[in-house]
Design an enzyme around this catalytic site. Structure first.
Site, PDB file in Angstrom:
ATOM      1  N   TYR A 138       0.814  -1.213   0.000  1.00 21.37           N
ATOM      2  CA  TYR A 138       0.000   0.000   0.000  1.00 21.37           C
ATOM      3  C   TYR A 138       0.849   1.265   0.000  1.00 21.37           C
ATOM      4  CZ  TYR A 138      -4.591  -2.140   0.730  1.00 21.37           C
ATOM      5  OH  TYR A 138      -5.771  -2.816   0.572  1.00 21.37           O
ATOM      6  N   LYS A 188       3.800 -15.029   3.207  1.00 23.20           N
ATOM      7  CA  LYS A 188       4.130 -15.763   1.983  1.00 23.20           C
ATOM      8  C   LYS A 188       5.650 -15.901   1.980  1.00 23.20           C
ATOM      9  CE  LYS A 188       2.897 -17.720  -1.914  1.00 23.20           C
ATOM     10  NZ  LYS A 188       2.075 -18.939  -1.991  1.00 23.20           N
ATOM     11  N   ASP A 220      -2.047 -18.504   0.976  1.00 20.38           N
ATOM     12  CA  ASP A 220      -2.950 -19.329   0.152  1.00 20.38           C
ATOM     13  C   ASP A 220      -3.605 -20.412   1.008  1.00 20.38           C
ATOM     14  OD1 ASP A 220      -0.416 -20.443   0.420  1.00 20.38           O
ATOM     15  OD2 ASP A 220      -0.233 -21.093  -1.662  1.00 20.38           O
ATOM     16  N   ASP A 244      -6.387  -7.272   3.953  1.00 19.92           N
ATOM     17  CA  ASP A 244      -7.496  -6.692   3.190  1.00 19.92           C
ATOM     18  C   ASP A 244      -8.293  -7.802   2.524  1.00 19.92           C
ATOM     19  OD1 ASP A 244      -9.042  -4.668   1.865  1.00 19.92           O
ATOM     20  OD2 ASP A 244      -7.875  -5.072   0.057  1.00 19.92           O
ATOM     21  N   ASP A 248     -12.244  -9.636   3.769  1.00 21.36           N
ATOM     22  CA  ASP A 248     -13.454  -9.733   2.938  1.00 21.36           C
ATOM     23  C   ASP A 248     -13.905 -11.189   2.831  1.00 21.36           C
ATOM     24  OD1 ASP A 248     -13.308  -6.967   2.407  1.00 21.36           O
ATOM     25  OD2 ASP A 248     -13.981  -7.251   0.348  1.00 21.36           O
TER      26      ASP A 248
HETATM   27  C1  IPM Z   1     -10.589  -1.646   3.408  1.00 21.51           C
HETATM   28  C2  IPM Z   1     -10.763  -1.066   2.025  1.00 21.51           C
HETATM   29  C3  IPM Z   1      -9.630  -0.077   1.750  1.00 21.51           C
HETATM   30  C4  IPM Z   1      -8.326  -0.837   1.792  1.00 21.51           C
HETATM   31  C5  IPM Z   1      -9.779   0.697   0.431  1.00 21.51           C
HETATM   32  C6  IPM Z   1     -11.095   1.452   0.371  1.00 21.51           C
HETATM   33  C7  IPM Z   1      -8.641   1.657   0.216  1.00 21.51           C
HETATM   34  O1  IPM Z   1     -10.821  -2.093   1.090  1.00 21.51           O
HETATM   35  O2  IPM Z   1     -10.553  -0.854   4.373  1.00 21.51           O
HETATM   36  O3  IPM Z   1     -10.520  -2.865   3.546  1.00 21.51           O
HETATM   37  O4  IPM Z   1      -7.899  -1.444   0.796  1.00 21.51           O
HETATM   38  O5  IPM Z   1      -7.698  -0.820   2.849  1.00 21.51           O
HETATM   39 MG    MG Z   2     -10.936  -4.041   1.926  1.00 18.04          MG
END
Ligand code: IPM
Ligand code: MG
Length: 354
Positions: A138, A188, A220, A244, A248
């Site tokens: 990032y 990794k 993975d 990240d 999700d």
């Molecule tokens: C999160 C989001 C952010 C990230 C984006 C919106 C920049 O996906 O907070 O998980 O990648 O950190």
């Molecule tokens: Mg995210």
């Protein structure tokens, strides 16, 4: 206690409004909470030409806690880097050195049917993804797109220094001590030197916490185990990008990303609290969004920034009661449940708090 309220774009304002209703209950009961609103993201760009106006960053610096909604929108995706809504959030995280991102993933018994996983895999699920938030691909340099021998090349750099790894590892072990005493570090290291260093430093820090069990997984394999044996995990500590992605993925264990709160902390008590979900422009302004991630983020604020543990637990119990009564926003609705909108979900949680 000064709270910077940054609702942002898309569904951000409507879910943040519900979290504010909840915090307002405690303010009315006498908790010293003070709210100040500011623009961030696309709406800030529209109003001022920049997604993170100086006044917003100053307020975020000055506040004891930040309640953030979401940011983004299709119309901003082609803006130059630095002016895109997402850059504002990344700048706040980085400028305030909020390096430790807590993303608790809990299976609410009322919602097991909303998860694509079999109920037996979810019973008692309670894990925490601890995502390093200010390093990695990032922010690593060099980055960018340039020409090399007539072809365009895109570059990003996975970079961690040992101090960055050490401090997030300490947070992981300290957090595990207050939970089930297990840490799984995800990297990794088989391919990437930066992750080899990650593993080495996590091992080194682990020696200071002999009462905590440490295991390592490659990312993975971790992605697979999150679906195969999610109940196995307690604290998962990982870098910015892997965290990240895995958070999700893990959100689907709870039934919806609309259920996942988060806290981003630095060395002190100040934190930025935000739902893990994004701005969802497709459903924005239609009273369809699930505000529970934002409400649960407010509960994390009460606990982690203000040491109001009972208040935080009350919010979580209130959410539980509303779900147990069968009320659901669209994302977690199932046959036989009562479909309600964003604002009513907020009202019901407030009512359940009483
Ligand atoms: C999160 C989001 C952010 C990230 C984006 C919106 C920049 O996906 O907070 O998980 O990648 O950190
Ligand atoms: Mg995210």
């Amino acid at each position: 206690m000064k709270i910077a309220v940054l609702p942002g774009d898309g569904i951000g304002p409507e879910v943040t409004a519900q979290a504010l209703k909840v915090l307002d209950v405690f303010a009315r009961e006498g908790m010293a909470l003070e709210f100040e609103h500011a623009l961030i993201g696309g709406c800030a760009y529209d109003a001022t030409g920049h997604p993170l106006p100086g006044a917003t960053l100053a307020l975020a610096r000055d506040a004891d806690a930040i309640l953030f909604g979401a940011e983004g929108g299709f119309q901003y995706e082609t803006l130059p880097r630095g002016l895109r809504p997402g850059d504002a959030l990344l700048t706040v995280r980085r400028e305030l050195d909020l390096f430790a991102n807590f993303r608790p993933v809990v299976a609410w018994p009322e919602l097991v049917g909303a998860s694509p996983l079999k109920a037996a895999r979810l019973d008692g699920l309670d894990l925490l993804i601890l995502r390093e938030l200010t390093g990695d691909l990032y922010f690593g340099e060099p980055r960018g797109v340039h020409m090399e021998n007539g072809v365009r090349v895109g570059i990003n750099t996975m970079r961690y220094d040992e101090n960055e790894i050490r401090r997030i590892a300490h947070v992981a072990f300290r957090t595990a001590r207050a939970r089930r005493h297990r840490v799984c570090s995800v990297d990794k290291a088989n391919v990437l030197e930066s992750m080899e260093l990650w593993r080495e430093i996590v091992d080194e820090v682990a020696r200071e916490y002999p009462d905590v069990t440490l295991e390592h997984l490659y990312v993975d394999a971790a992605a697979m185990s999150l679906l195969r044996t999610p109940q196995h995990f307690d604290v998962i500590v990982t870098g910015n990008l892997f965290g990240d992605i895995l958070s999700d993925e893990a959100s689907m264990l709870t039934g919806s990303i609309g259920m996942l709160p988060s806290a981003s902390m630095g060395d002190g008590k100040k934190g930025l609290y935000e739902p893990v979900h994004g701005c969802a422009p497709d459903i924005a302004g239609r009273d369809l969004a699930n505000p529970l991630a934002s409400i649960l983020s407010a509960a994390m604020m009460l606990r982690m920034s203000f040491d109001q543990h009972e208040a935080a637990a009350r919010v979580e119990r209130a959410v539980r009661r509303v779900l147990a009564s069968g009320y659901r926003t669209a994302d977690i609705a199932e046959p036989g449940t009562k479909r309600i909108g964003t604002a009513q979900m907020g009202d019901l949680v407030v009512a359940a708090l009483a």
